[in-house]
Scaffold this active site. Structure first.
Site: not given
Ligand code: DX5
Ligand code: ZN
Length: 224
Positions: A7, A32, A34, A36, A65, A67, A136, A174-175
């Site tokens: 990510s 990946h 993200d 938001m 992804h 959000m 998640m 993820d996370g």
């Molecule tokens: C969080 C994201 C993740 C995040 C993962 O909301 O969806 O993809 O970037 O990062 P790490 O691996 O640091 O938890």
């Molecule tokens: Zn993510």
């Protein structure tokens, strides 16, 4: 062998081009991305211009992804800007089934993400039309949070439900994924591991990706 999807959320955006060039050379399978909106999650990351830039240089599929609240308004735009796989949150859609239809129609692989507090049985009536489920393992919004161990149980439950559905659905975690939990996750049924800080906070991201890839071995049926 699980897929690894770094990510870029916590990468250094001053060097985005270099990051993509590194990921192209790495053992990463997907990138990946993200997105938001500051409404669905308490953070704002980036949107279409960054996705477009990534698409121009990336040799790997872009796993986007979302959000964001009401993602159905933007499905075709994400396709146009370069998403290959598009995951939306169950909790962000009033008409989740319709949104999946939109993603399929636009020609992308469709994914549904679940927050840590959302049970997996809610996906039962969607399994026939999706390509991946994203569990998640932290609350969405930020990189660098601690892995929630309950995810292991959810991953195993998901694995059973996928077997019952008899469809090649990928389980994405993820996370908080790192070298200490990747093996257990893969043994529980994870097919794809997203890793942000483990890769980008390390002194050698290339090596970290390889280490994760090597450790995430297990016979996985439909992944070679
Ligand atoms: C969080 C994201 C993740 C995040 C993962 O909301 O969806 O993809 O970037 O990062 P790490 O691996 O640091 O938890
Ligand atoms: Zn993510």
């Amino acid at each position: 062998m699980a897929y690894i999807a770094p990510s870029i959320l916590n990468s250094d955006f001053r060097y985005l081009g270099k990051t993509i060039e590194m990921l192209n050379r790495s053992d990463a399978d997907w990138i990946h991305v993200d997105v938001m909106d500051g409404v669905f999650v308490p953070n704002i990351s980036f949107g279409f211009p960054i996705l477009k830039a990534l698409k121009e240089d990336s040799e790997k599929p872009l796993d986007v992804h979302l959000m964001i609240q009401n993602p159905g308004n933007y499905i075709d735009t994400f396709k146009a800007f370069g998403a290959d796989r598009l995951t939306v949150h169950y909790e962000a859609c009033t008409h989740i089934h319709r949104v999946i239809q939109q993603i399929n129609k636009a020609g992308m692989k469709a994914g549904v993400a679940l927050n840590p507090g959302t049970p997996i049985y809610l996906l039962d009536d969607l399994l026939h039309s999706i390509d991946q489920v994203l569990l998640m393992s932290v609350n969405p919004g930020f990189g660098g949070q601690e892995f929630l161990p309950n995810t292991l149980k959810k991953t195993a439950q998901m694995s059973e439900r996928i077997a019952e559905a008899r469809r090649p659905i990928l389980t994405v975690i993820d996370g908080g994924v790192d070298e200490s939990n990747c093996q257990e996750l893969v043994q529980a049924g994870a097919h794809v591991l997203v890793a942000g800080s483990f890769v980008f906070q390390s002194s050698d991201p290339l090596l970290s990706i390889s280490a994760l890839k090597k450790k995430s071995t297990h016979s996985l049926g439909y992944l070679s």
